[in-house]
Scaffold this motif. Structure first.
Motif, PDB file in Angstrom:
ATOM      1  N   LYS A   3       0.813  -1.217   0.000  1.00  0.00           N
ATOM      2  CA  LYS A   3       0.000   0.000   0.000  1.00  0.00           C
ATOM      3  C   LYS A   3       0.849   1.270   0.000  1.00  0.00           C
ATOM      4  N   VAL A   4       1.989   1.239   0.680  1.00  0.00           N
ATOM      5  CA  VAL A   4       2.871   2.415   0.680  1.00  0.00           C
ATOM      6  C   VAL A   4       3.292   2.734  -0.750  1.00  0.00           C
ATOM      7  N   ALA A  25      -1.244   4.230   4.744  1.00  0.00           N
ATOM      8  CA  ALA A  25      -1.243   2.863   4.202  1.00  0.00           C
ATOM      9  C   ALA A  25      -1.916   1.905   5.178  1.00  0.00           C
ATOM     10  N   ASP A  26      -1.688   2.123   6.473  1.00  0.00           N
ATOM     11  CA  ASP A  26      -2.310   1.267   7.491  1.00  0.00           C
ATOM     12  C   ASP A  26      -3.828   1.419   7.518  1.00  0.00           C
ATOM     13  N   ILE A  27      -4.321   2.630   7.266  1.00  0.00           N
ATOM     14  CA  ILE A  27      -5.768   2.870   7.372  1.00  0.00           C
ATOM     15  C   ILE A  27      -6.509   2.701   6.047  1.00  0.00           C
ATOM     16  N   ALA A  28      -5.766   2.632   4.944  1.00  0.00           N
ATOM     17  CA  ALA A  28      -6.413   2.498   3.631  1.00  0.00           C
ATOM     18  C   ALA A  28      -7.055   1.123   3.494  1.00  0.00           C
ATOM     19  N   ILE A  40     -19.096   6.148  -6.539  1.00  0.00           N
ATOM     20  CA  ILE A  40     -19.733   7.318  -5.919  1.00  0.00           C
ATOM     21  C   ILE A  40     -20.962   7.666  -6.748  1.00  0.00           C
ATOM     22  N   LYS A  41     -22.052   7.976  -6.056  1.00  0.00           N
ATOM     23  CA  LYS A  41     -23.284   8.372  -6.744  1.00  0.00           C
ATOM     24  C   LYS A  41     -23.586   9.818  -6.400  1.00  0.00           C
ATOM     25  N   ALA A  42     -23.778  10.640  -7.418  1.00  0.00           N
ATOM     26  CA  ALA A  42     -24.125  12.045  -7.212  1.00  0.00           C
ATOM     27  C   ALA A  42     -25.360  12.138  -6.328  1.00  0.00           C
ATOM     28  N   GLY A  43     -25.302  13.049  -5.379  1.00  0.00           N
ATOM     29  CA  GLY A  43     -26.434  13.275  -4.488  1.00  0.00           C
ATOM     30  C   GLY A  43     -26.347  12.517  -3.177  1.00  0.00           C
ATOM     31  N   ASP A  44     -25.540  11.440  -3.139  1.00  0.00           N
ATOM     32  CA  ASP A  44     -25.392  10.696  -1.886  1.00  0.00           C
ATOM     33  C   ASP A  44     -24.712  11.565  -0.844  1.00  0.00           C
ATOM     34  N   THR A  45     -25.094  11.374   0.406  1.00  0.00           N
ATOM     35  CA  THR A  45     -24.470  12.108   1.512  1.00  0.00           C
ATOM     36  C   THR A  45     -23.912  11.109   2.514  1.00  0.00           C
ATOM     37  N   GLY A  46     -23.081  11.604   3.396  1.00  0.00           N
ATOM     38  CA  GLY A  46     -22.555  10.785   4.473  1.00  0.00           C
ATOM     39  C   GLY A  46     -21.390   9.896   4.082  1.00  0.00           C
ATOM     40  N   ALA A  47     -20.965   9.930   2.833  1.00  0.00           N
ATOM     41  CA  ALA A  47     -19.836   9.101   2.392  1.00  0.00           C
ATOM     42  C   ALA A  47     -18.575   9.941   2.422  1.00  0.00           C
ATOM     43  N   LEU A  48     -17.975  10.048   3.575  1.00  0.00           N
ATOM     44  CA  LEU A  48     -16.816  10.920   3.758  1.00  0.00           C
ATOM     45  C   LEU A  48     -15.516  10.164   3.544  1.00  0.00           C
ATOM     46  N   ALA A  49     -15.192   9.947   2.287  1.00  0.00           N
ATOM     47  CA  ALA A  49     -13.958   9.228   1.968  1.00  0.00           C
ATOM     48  C   ALA A  49     -13.415   9.730   0.651  1.00  0.00           C
ATOM     49  N   MET A  50     -12.113   9.547   0.497  1.00  0.00           N
ATOM     50  CA  MET A  50     -11.483   9.781  -0.790  1.00  0.00           C
ATOM     51  C   MET A  50     -10.882   8.459  -1.243  1.00  0.00           C
ATOM     52  N   TYR A  51     -10.587   8.374  -2.519  1.00  0.00           N
ATOM     53  CA  TYR A  51     -10.069   7.144  -3.098  1.00  0.00           C
ATOM     54  C   TYR A  51      -8.856   7.461  -3.963  1.00  0.00           C
ATOM     55  N   VAL A  52      -7.875   6.571  -3.928  1.00  0.00           N
ATOM     56  CA  VAL A  52      -6.726   6.634  -4.821  1.00  0.00           C
ATOM     57  C   VAL A  52      -6.850   5.445  -5.759  1.00  0.00           C
ATOM     58  N   ILE A  53      -6.831   5.709  -7.055  1.00  0.00           N
ATOM     59  CA  ILE A  53      -6.955   4.633  -8.037  1.00  0.00           C
ATOM     60  C   ILE A  53      -5.621   3.897  -8.128  1.00  0.00           C
ATOM     61  N   SER A 106     -12.502   9.756   6.161  1.00  0.00           N
ATOM     62  CA  SER A 106     -12.136  10.990   6.858  1.00  0.00           C
ATOM     63  C   SER A 106     -11.833  10.753   8.333  1.00  0.00           C
ATOM     64  N   TRP A 107     -12.590   9.890   9.002  1.00  0.00           N
ATOM     65  CA  TRP A 107     -12.376   9.672  10.434  1.00  0.00           C
ATOM     66  C   TRP A 107     -11.036   8.991  10.699  1.00  0.00           C
ATOM     67  N   ASP A 108     -10.510   8.297   9.696  1.00  0.00           N
ATOM     68  CA  ASP A 108      -9.177   7.720   9.816  1.00  0.00           C
ATOM     69  C   ASP A 108      -8.101   8.704   9.365  1.00  0.00           C
ATOM     70  N   LEU A 109      -8.422   9.483   8.344  1.00  0.00           N
ATOM     71  CA  LEU A 109      -7.419  10.343   7.720  1.00  0.00           C
ATOM     72  C   LEU A 109      -7.174  11.647   8.485  1.00  0.00           C
ATOM     73  N   PHE A 110      -8.191  12.202   9.147  1.00  0.00           N
ATOM     74  CA  PHE A 110      -8.019  13.492   9.817  1.00  0.00           C
ATOM     75  C   PHE A 110      -6.886  13.496  10.852  1.00  0.00           C
ATOM     76  N   PRO A 111      -6.767  12.484  11.703  1.00  0.00           N
ATOM     77  CA  PRO A 111      -5.624  12.505  12.635  1.00  0.00           C
ATOM     78  C   PRO A 111      -4.274  12.534  11.908  1.00  0.00           C
ATOM     79  N   PHE A 112      -4.192  11.834  10.775  1.00  0.00           N
ATOM     80  CA  PHE A 112      -2.968  11.865   9.974  1.00  0.00           C
ATOM     81  C   PHE A 112      -2.723  13.267   9.416  1.00  0.00           C
ATOM     82  N   LEU A 113      -3.778  13.898   8.889  1.00  0.00           N
ATOM     83  CA  LEU A 113      -3.632  15.245   8.324  1.00  0.00           C
ATOM     84  C   LEU A 113      -3.211  16.250   9.392  1.00  0.00           C
TER      85      LEU A 113
END
Length: 146
Positions: A3-4, A25-28, A40-53, A106-113
């Motif tokens: 993952k790294v 890498a640990d949280i991905a 991802i579907k337009a209009g959906d809410t509550g999905a607080l994540a980003m993705y790396v292809i 986001s809940w995993d990534l914010f402490p890292f940020l």
């Protein structure tokens, strides 16, 4: 490939060294998509994540119109990291071919940020770049209507 190594290909994370990449890498979480699967579907809410292809290609579209096609190393959903939880997703994202992504919630990534301001600045820079491009497209459209 670990993952790294996969995250190192991301435009948002490539400036980080291996020790800095270890935490995301640990949280991905890895997800796989088949052809036509919706990430991802337009209009959906509550999905607080980003993705790396990691591999494959996805189409980003709105109202049936393709906005972009993204591939390995590119990222999707970073705006969701900064938006309030009830903010609807702005576009549909679906796989054009078998695709693997790494999901960073986001809940995993914010402490890292919080401890890696360089990544926060990279996300803000990417959002600014997208806003500038959107402004340029809007100006071109409005100029054509005059």
């Amino acid at each position: 490939m670990g993952k790294v190594d996969l995250l190192r290909n991301s435009a948002l994370l490539r400036a980080l060294d291996d020790s800095q990449l270890a935490s995301p890498a640990d949280i991905a979480k890895e997800r796989t998509l088949g052809v036509g699967d919706t990430l991802i579907k337009a209009g959906d809410t509550g999905a607080l994540a980003m993705y790396v292809i990691v591999e494959g290609k996805v189409e980003v579209s709105k109202n049936g119109k393709t906005l972009s096609v993204l591939g390995p190393g590119q990222h999707i959903g970073e705006m969701a990291l900064l938006a309030p939880e009830d903010t609807p997703r702005s576009a549909d994202v679906r796989a054009l071919e078998p695709t693997r992504v790494l999901q960073l919630a986001s809940w995993d990534l914010f402490p890292f940020l919080d401890t890696n301001p360089a990544v926060s600045r990279a996300i803000v820079a990417e959002l600014a770049r997208r806003l500038i491009m959107a402004d340029e497209r809007l100006a071109a459209i409005l100029a054509g209507e005059s």
